[in-house]
Design a protein around this motif. Structure first.
Motif, PDB file in Angstrom:
ATOM      1  N   LYS A  12     -10.605  13.881 -21.471  1.00  0.00           N
ATOM      2  CA  LYS A  12      -9.507  14.725 -21.011  1.00  0.00           C
ATOM      3  C   LYS A  12      -9.322  14.552 -19.504  1.00  0.00           C
ATOM      4  O   LYS A  12     -10.222  14.084 -18.805  1.00  0.00           O
ATOM      5  N   ARG A  13      -8.165  14.965 -19.027  1.00  0.00           N
ATOM      6  CA  ARG A  13      -7.863  14.972 -17.594  1.00  0.00           C
ATOM      7  C   ARG A  13      -7.467  16.381 -17.176  1.00  0.00           C
ATOM      8  O   ARG A  13      -6.868  17.135 -17.964  1.00  0.00           O
ATOM      9  N   ASP A  14      -7.768  16.717 -15.922  1.00  0.00           N
ATOM     10  CA  ASP A  14      -7.286  17.997 -15.423  1.00  0.00           C
ATOM     11  C   ASP A  14      -5.835  17.852 -14.974  1.00  0.00           C
ATOM     12  O   ASP A  14      -5.251  16.760 -15.005  1.00  0.00           O
ATOM     13  N   ASN A  15      -5.236  18.966 -14.571  1.00  0.00           N
ATOM     14  CA  ASN A  15      -3.808  18.962 -14.234  1.00  0.00           C
ATOM     15  C   ASN A  15      -3.473  17.990 -13.111  1.00  0.00           C
ATOM     16  O   ASN A  15      -2.401  17.380 -13.104  1.00  0.00           O
ATOM     17  N   ARG A  16      -4.373  17.837 -12.152  1.00  0.00           N
ATOM     18  CA  ARG A  16      -4.088  16.979 -11.003  1.00  0.00           C
ATOM     19  C   ARG A  16      -4.079  15.505 -11.381  1.00  0.00           C
ATOM     20  O   ARG A  16      -3.489  14.686 -10.677  1.00  0.00           O
ATOM     21  N   ASN A  17      -4.722  15.176 -12.476  1.00  0.00           N
ATOM     22  CA  ASN A  17      -4.853  13.773 -12.881  1.00  0.00           C
ATOM     23  C   ASN A  17      -4.279  13.525 -14.274  1.00  0.00           C
ATOM     24  O   ASN A  17      -4.686  12.590 -14.956  1.00  0.00           O
ATOM     25  N   ILE A  18      -3.329  14.346 -14.658  1.00  0.00           N
ATOM     26  CA  ILE A  18      -2.838  14.320 -16.030  1.00  0.00           C
ATOM     27  C   ILE A  18      -2.179  12.995 -16.385  1.00  0.00           C
ATOM     28  O   ILE A  18      -2.114  12.617 -17.555  1.00  0.00           O
ATOM     29  N   LEU A  32       0.842  -1.189   0.000  1.00  0.00           N
ATOM     30  CA  LEU A  32       0.000   0.000   0.000  1.00  0.00           C
ATOM     31  C   LEU A  32       0.877   1.238   0.000  1.00  0.00           C
ATOM     32  O   LEU A  32       1.863   1.315   0.726  1.00  0.00           O
ATOM     33  N   LEU A  33       0.521   2.196  -0.807  1.00  0.00           N
ATOM     34  CA  LEU A  33       1.295   3.419  -0.896  1.00  0.00           C
ATOM     35  C   LEU A  33       0.851   4.361   0.210  1.00  0.00           C
ATOM     36  O   LEU A  33      -0.328   4.569   0.432  1.00  0.00           O
ATOM     37  N   VAL A  34       1.817   4.933   0.898  1.00  0.00           N
ATOM     38  CA  VAL A  34       1.493   5.837   1.986  1.00  0.00           C
ATOM     39  C   VAL A  34       0.732   7.029   1.432  1.00  0.00           C
ATOM     40  O   VAL A  34       1.151   7.668   0.472  1.00  0.00           O
ATOM     41  N   GLY A  35      -0.391   7.315   2.035  1.00  0.00           N
ATOM     42  CA  GLY A  35      -1.209   8.423   1.561  1.00  0.00           C
ATOM     43  C   GLY A  35      -1.874   8.074   0.255  1.00  0.00           C
ATOM     44  O   GLY A  35      -1.873   6.944  -0.195  1.00  0.00           O
ATOM     45  N   THR A  36      -2.438   9.068  -0.379  1.00  0.00           N
ATOM     46  CA  THR A  36      -3.059   8.887  -1.689  1.00  0.00           C
ATOM     47  C   THR A  36      -2.430   9.866  -2.654  1.00  0.00           C
ATOM     48  O   THR A  36      -3.078  10.679  -3.272  1.00  0.00           O
ATOM     49  N   GLY A  37      -1.100   9.784  -2.767  1.00  0.00           N
ATOM     50  CA  GLY A  37      -0.338  10.753  -3.550  1.00  0.00           C
ATOM     51  C   GLY A  37      -0.768  10.838  -4.988  1.00  0.00           C
ATOM     52  O   GLY A  37      -0.766  11.914  -5.578  1.00  0.00           O
ATOM     53  N   LEU A  38      -1.173   9.720  -5.594  1.00  0.00           N
ATOM     54  CA  LEU A  38      -1.561   9.764  -6.997  1.00  0.00           C
ATOM     55  C   LEU A  38      -2.769  10.657  -7.201  1.00  0.00           C
ATOM     56  O   LEU A  38      -2.924  11.302  -8.226  1.00  0.00           O
ATOM     57  N   PHE A  39      -3.609  10.740  -6.189  1.00  0.00           N
ATOM     58  CA  PHE A  39      -4.881  11.416  -6.373  1.00  0.00           C
ATOM     59  C   PHE A  39      -4.891  12.816  -5.782  1.00  0.00           C
ATOM     60  O   PHE A  39      -5.717  13.636  -6.141  1.00  0.00           O
ATOM     61  N   THR A  40      -3.986  13.107  -4.842  1.00  0.00           N
ATOM     62  CA  THR A  40      -4.031  14.395  -4.179  1.00  0.00           C
ATOM     63  C   THR A  40      -2.787  15.223  -4.377  1.00  0.00           C
ATOM     64  O   THR A  40      -2.713  16.347  -3.942  1.00  0.00           O
ATOM     65  N   SER A  41      -1.776  14.688  -5.050  1.00  0.00           N
ATOM     66  CA  SER A  41      -0.530  15.429  -5.197  1.00  0.00           C
ATOM     67  C   SER A  41      -0.666  16.496  -6.257  1.00  0.00           C
ATOM     68  O   SER A  41      -1.589  16.511  -7.047  1.00  0.00           O
ATOM     69  N   SER A  42       0.304  17.404  -6.278  1.00  0.00           N
ATOM     70  CA  SER A  42       0.326  18.430  -7.294  1.00  0.00           C
ATOM     71  C   SER A  42       0.690  17.823  -8.624  1.00  0.00           C
ATOM     72  O   SER A  42       1.117  16.690  -8.723  1.00  0.00           O
ATOM     73  N   CYS A  43       0.527  18.657  -9.710  1.00  0.00           N
ATOM     74  CA  CYS A  43       0.829  18.127 -11.040  1.00  0.00           C
ATOM     75  C   CYS A  43       2.301  17.818 -11.198  1.00  0.00           C
ATOM     76  O   CYS A  43       2.695  17.080 -12.085  1.00  0.00           O
ATOM     77  N   LYS A  44       3.156  18.324 -10.312  1.00  0.00           N
ATOM     78  CA  LYS A  44       4.576  18.017 -10.409  1.00  0.00           C
ATOM     79  C   LYS A  44       4.901  16.637  -9.846  1.00  0.00           C
ATOM     80  O   LYS A  44       5.936  16.063 -10.147  1.00  0.00           O
ATOM     81  N   ASP A  45       4.045  16.111  -8.993  1.00  0.00           N
ATOM     82  CA  ASP A  45       4.325  14.813  -8.386  1.00  0.00           C
ATOM     83  C   ASP A  45       3.798  13.664  -9.229  1.00  0.00           C
ATOM     84  O   ASP A  45       4.404  12.600  -9.294  1.00  0.00           O
ATOM     85  N   TYR A  46       2.622  13.860  -9.827  1.00  0.00           N
ATOM     86  CA  TYR A  46       2.009  12.867 -10.691  1.00  0.00           C
ATOM     87  C   TYR A  46       2.001  11.474 -10.080  1.00  0.00           C
ATOM     88  O   TYR A  46       1.149  11.154  -9.272  1.00  0.00           O
ATOM     89  N   LEU A  47       2.967  10.649 -10.441  1.00  0.00           N
ATOM     90  CA  LEU A  47       2.958   9.242 -10.021  1.00  0.00           C
ATOM     91  C   LEU A  47       4.011   8.974  -8.963  1.00  0.00           C
ATOM     92  O   LEU A  47       4.692   7.962  -8.999  1.00  0.00           O
TER      93      LEU A  47
END
Length: 668
Positions: free
Chosen positions: A205-211, A10-25
């Motif tokens: 399309k995807r927004d910046n947070r989910n690019i 399990l990945l700590v937190g939900t970074g894929l879904f809540t991180s900025s567009c610079k973090d992405y994956l």
């Protein structure tokens, strides 16, 4: 029967879904836990973490563009790397001397992701936690990931086992847990059908947070790529692969040629085009400029293209900047109209992705490692700025004893500076965006320390220069560097920085060239339904359709479209498309696989590698540096076994029905 408990990461937190567009994956932090499936998919946090772990399997050894330790397949007859025992590692790769530890992680990583995604697809709707719409979205993403991982396996390993839809019951006997390879066509068709299912529920399309999440276009584009590979000579009526069988003797590569496969591949590419979402990125023409962002160098006058705006002409665009900025970090992912799928700004460290690739291209003057470069074959492949092929003998005859640019000739030969060899003059814009020829200007403008000494420097590769031939790995055996992915501001030293890059996994130029390639192989006409059945395409070798696909790619690059005589001849256009892909898609992990699917690798990937004479110093007679010579350090070979990668013996031990690829040693 579902296992009662499953081991998950399990990945700590939900970074894929809540991180900025610079973090992405970003998936750097992990913890292990044992959870029941019911508990996981009754929790939104756990469900999102589960999906994030599925996404994580697209990173590392499944990256499309990155350091050679992760994407060694990015090197074919066009690029080389020199680190790893002063060329010893490169030799092992180019001669197929793979041991049991050779880059096998992509196999286990892909099947781990396939298993994770399958569990999610078959379990998420049972908890009742999510709405029908949310369930459909989660399933579509997991389905895309699973099919994309199969696509990566197919491209590298060829026919692979398709695992049961609902996963594996690990209470079964060993024999029941063994699975044979499926045929190449079965795997390609599975990818195709799964991507159609995913496309129905994926957004346009995807927004910046989910690019970095897939869209409908990403699913359809991957489908098109799988079908194109299935139509190509390696997998379509290839008698040389008659010995590639499963454990029951079933031949895994089609022995009967089918032209209709090309029609299906063309229709799949057209599905992407018909979305009307993507267009080639272009930068506006620049009247004034700086060293880092120079004024537009206008292509030679052409009666058809010089006075028309893009896509009919290049009057309003900067061909050099249009191509360069796609890759060097000047564009955010959301600004790139050409990008269909990306893993995002996902690996900004020095070990994995585009940043690592960039730093290995950069000179030591900029804090780089000066160990990745181009072959002379690739350098010579770039055309002249009027679209004519490069001709060394013609250039030597034209300039005679005046082969170096003089100070008073700089304006005539822009962007070349003084003392640069004129073979590099008047080449097409993609050359200057990609090739770090000897004497090229490196601006390195983010430096804030000793700016005068550490910015705007010409880098030469003569012996005795800092970036020239040395003992060790940090030099270029061909004397030709590379600067695709390098930003003009990049400087890893002198208090500067390397700017973040976006990995472009699939882009529209590739789809356009694929479409034209598939159409060119047809002699008949086919009625092929669109992906959703909403319309039927009439697919044939239509010259206008092929020109509409190819011409924007050429014009964006500042070179004319092909003459009608080229389009009229199937063999001529086939060769032209291959050449265009070699130039346009350099360093995008395409050439290695293209050469194999075309069955061109036995010739092209086995040719002697040439470069410049790196033993020559700048003193005496520097013109001798530019004499093409065979580079013993970078020699190569090709044998049939190198069409597909070997499966690790550990996997063969675990699965007694799994057969090895032809030519590689088997566990038996």
């Amino acid at each position: 029967m579902k296992a009662k408990h499953i081991i998950i990461i399990l990945l700590v937190g939900t970074g894929l879904f809540t991180s900025s567009c610079k973090d992405y994956l970003s998936v750097e932090h992990f913890f292990d836990d044992r959870q029941s499936e019911e508990r996981i998919f009754n929790s939104r946090d756990y469900t999102e973490q589960w999906l994030a772990n599925c996404y994580s399997q697209l990173l590392d050894y499944n990256l499309e563009i990155g350091h050679k330790n992760y994407t060694v397949s990015n090197y074919a007859d066009d690029m080389f790397y020199n680190e790893g025992g002063n060329g010893a590692d490169y030799r092992r790769f180019k001669f197929g001397e793979y041991d049991q530890g050779w880059y096998n992680q992509s196999w286990t990583q892909s099947y781990a992701g396939i298993r994770q995604a399958s569990i999610m697809i078959n379990t998420i709707s049972e908890g009742g936690t999510f709405t029908d719409h949310e369930v459909a979205q989660y399933k579509a993403e997991a389905r895309f990931i699973r099919a994309y991982l199969y696509w990566l396996l197919l491209r590298k390993y060829g026919p692979v086992p398709l695992m049961p839809e609902k996963g594996v019951d690990y209470d079964q006997t060993y024999d029941n847990l063994s699975f044979p390879r499926n045929t190449y066509d079965e795997v390609a068709d599975f990818i195709s059908s799964e991507m159609v299912l995913a496309a129905k529920d994926l957004p346009l399309k995807r927004d910046n947070r989910n690019i970095a999440r897939p869209t409908r276009g990403a699913a359809l584009a991957t489908r098109a790529k799988a079908l194109l590979f299935a139509a190509s000579p390696l997998a379509n009526g290839n008698a040389e692969m008659a010995g590639f069988t499963d454990d029951q003797g079933r031949v895994l590569i089609s022995q009967q040629y089918s032209e209709e496969k090309w029609a299906k591949a063309a229709a799949a590419a057209k599905d992407v085009i018909e979305l009307n979402l993507y267009k080639l990125y272009t930068a506006d023409r620049r009247i004034k400029g700086t060293e880092s962002y120079p004024a537009t160098i206008i292509p030679p006058h052409h009666p058809e293209y010089s006075n028309k705006n893009f896509p009919e002409g290049w009057a309003n665009i900067d061909p050099f900047e249009s191509y360069r900025s796609l890759f060097n970090g000047d564009l955010y992912a959301s600004e790139n109209t050409e990008m269909i799928f990306t893993r995002g700004e996902n690996q900004t460290d020095q070990e994995h992705g585009v940043i690592a690739l960039t730093r290995h291209q950069m000179p030591q003057t900029a804090g780089g490692w000066n160990s990745h470069g181009l072959t002379l074959k690739q350098c010579d492949a770039y055309d002249m700025n009027d679209g004519r092929p490069f001709n060394r003998a013609e250039i030597l005859q034209k300039y005679g004893s005046n082969m170096f640019v003089q100070s008073n000739e700089v304006d005539q030969f822009k962007p070349l500076k003084a003392n640069v060899w004129k073979e590099f003059a008047l080449r097409e814009p993609r050359f200057y965006a990609s090739v770090a020829f000897s004497g090229a200007l490196w601006t390195m403008s983010s430096a804030t320390k000793n700016v005068g000494e550490n910015t705007n420097k010409q880098i030469f590769y003569y012996r005795g220069e800092r970036e020239g031939r040395v003992n060790g790995d940090r030099w270029l055996p061909t004397g030709i560097g590379m600067m695709k992915y390098v930003n003009p501001k990049d400087n890893a030293d002198n208090d500067g920085k390397i700017y973040p890059k976006v990995e472009i996994t699939i882009r529209y130029a590739d789809i356009l060239l694929m479409y034209a390639e598939a159409l060119n192989e047809l002699s008949g006409s086919y009625n092929i339904p669109s992906w959703d059945g909403a319309m039927t395409y009439i697919i044939s070798r239509d010259v206008n359709e092929m020109s509409k696909a190819i011409s924007p790619v050429r014009i964006r690059a500042g070179v004319p479209n092909y003459e009608t005589t080229v389009y009229a001849n199937q063999a001529s256009l086939r060769n032209s498309i291959k050449h265009e892909r070699q130039i346009e898609l350099l360093a995008e992990n395409q050439r290695y696989y293209d050469l194999r699917r075309w069955k061109d690798a036995p010739v092209e990937d086995a040719k002697q590698i040439y470069g410049y004479n790196t033993l020559i110093t700048a003193k005496g007679n520097p013109a001798l540096f530019y004499s093409p010579v065979r580079v013993p350090l970078l020699q190569t070979a090709f044998s049939q076994k190198m069409y597909f990668w070997p499966i690790h013996w550990d996997e063969l031990r675990k699965n007694n029905r799994l057969t090895q690829a032809p030519g590689w040693p088997s566990f038996d």
